[in-house]
Scaffold this motif. Structure first.
Motif, PDB file in Angstrom:
ATOM      1  N   VAL A   3       0.745  -1.029  -0.089  1.00 37.81           N
ATOM      2  CA  VAL A   3       0.085  -0.063  -0.014  1.00 37.81           C
ATOM      3  C   VAL A   3       0.882   1.236   0.106  1.00 37.81           C
ATOM      4  O   VAL A   3       0.581   2.321  -0.594  1.00 37.81           O
ATOM      5  CB  VAL A   3      -0.976   0.282   1.181  1.00 37.81           C
ATOM      6  N   THR A   4       2.006   1.101   0.558  1.00 33.85           N
ATOM      7  CA  THR A   4       2.835   2.359   0.751  1.00 33.85           C
ATOM      8  C   THR A   4       3.965   2.664  -0.051  1.00 33.85           C
ATOM      9  O   THR A   4       4.508   3.635  -0.282  1.00 33.85           O
ATOM     10  CB  THR A   4       3.208   2.754   2.267  1.00 33.85           C
ATOM     11  N   ALA A   5       4.400   1.663  -0.769  1.00 34.89           N
ATOM     12  CA  ALA A   5       5.614   1.626  -1.549  1.00 34.89           C
ATOM     13  C   ALA A   5       5.518   2.881  -2.832  1.00 34.89           C
ATOM     14  O   ALA A   5       6.294   3.582  -2.971  1.00 34.89           O
ATOM     15  CB  ALA A   5       5.848   0.560  -2.371  1.00 34.89           C
ATOM     16  N   GLY A   6       3.942   3.022  -3.156  1.00 37.26           N
ATOM     17  CA  GLY A   6       3.805   4.161  -4.331  1.00 37.26           C
ATOM     18  C   GLY A   6       4.008   5.558  -3.477  1.00 37.26           C
ATOM     19  O   GLY A   6       4.174   6.664  -4.347  1.00 37.26           O
ATOM     20  N   PHE A   7       3.921   5.638  -2.394  1.00 37.70           N
ATOM     21  CA  PHE A   7       3.858   6.918  -1.524  1.00 37.70           C
ATOM     22  C   PHE A   7       5.555   7.380  -1.425  1.00 37.70           C
ATOM     23  O   PHE A   7       5.761   8.569  -1.052  1.00 37.70           O
ATOM     24  CB  PHE A   7       3.518   6.976  -0.264  1.00 37.70           C
TER      25      PHE A   7
END
Length: 157
Positions: A26-30
């Protein structure tokens, strides 16, 4: 929930690792400005399509804080994937309680209802990782105290 009786059980460590895989996905793209722009557009489109509301327009402060959060969470997730420890579940559960608190605050103040999807996962993983500490964490707490005493060179006597 009886399988998660103690934080040292293999089932508990699987929950710690599963929560880490979720965080990574969920957070890798952030973690970078370029990937965050893509994630932002996808979440806005999804929110509009589901009638839950779009995200606010991108600005440099929002990008910076998203990148900081994404970078820290990615590193924390990799740590829990590579070598999950019962203590990681305890601290992750506490962090999820904090995240859920601020998500609830944001929801109460009118952010996109899309946040409910993330809120539900935060609460679920938080409960799964904190409840075993309340029920059967005495052995793990003792182990943590002993490890602390060993690392500081102080005797327990």
């Amino acid at each position: 929930m009886s399988r998660l009786r103690t934080p040292a059980s293999p089932a508990y460590l699987r929950v710690v690792r599963a929560s880490a895989w979720y965080d990574l996905a969920v957070t890798a793209g952030f973690a970078t400005p370029w990937t965050y722009a893509l994630v932002h557009d996808a979440l806005s489109s999804c929110g509009n399509a589901l009638g839950l509301g779009a995200l606010p327009e991108l600005d440099l402060w929002q990008i910076l804080f998203a990148n900081l959060m994404g970078s820290v969470v990615v590193v924390w997730a990799v740590l829990r994937i590579v070598g999950p420890l019962p203590e990681h579940g305890l601290f992750d559960g506490i962090a999820r309680a904090l995240f859920a608190t601020w998500q609830a605050y944001a929801l109460a103040h009118g952010v996109s209802q899309l946040l409910w999807l993330f809120f539900g996962v935060e609460v679920t993983f938080g409960v799964l990782q904190l409840v075993p500490w309340r029920r059967g964490g005495n052995a793990c707490r003792a182990r943590m105290r002993n490890a602390d005493h060993r690392s500081t060179g102080r005797s327990l006597t």
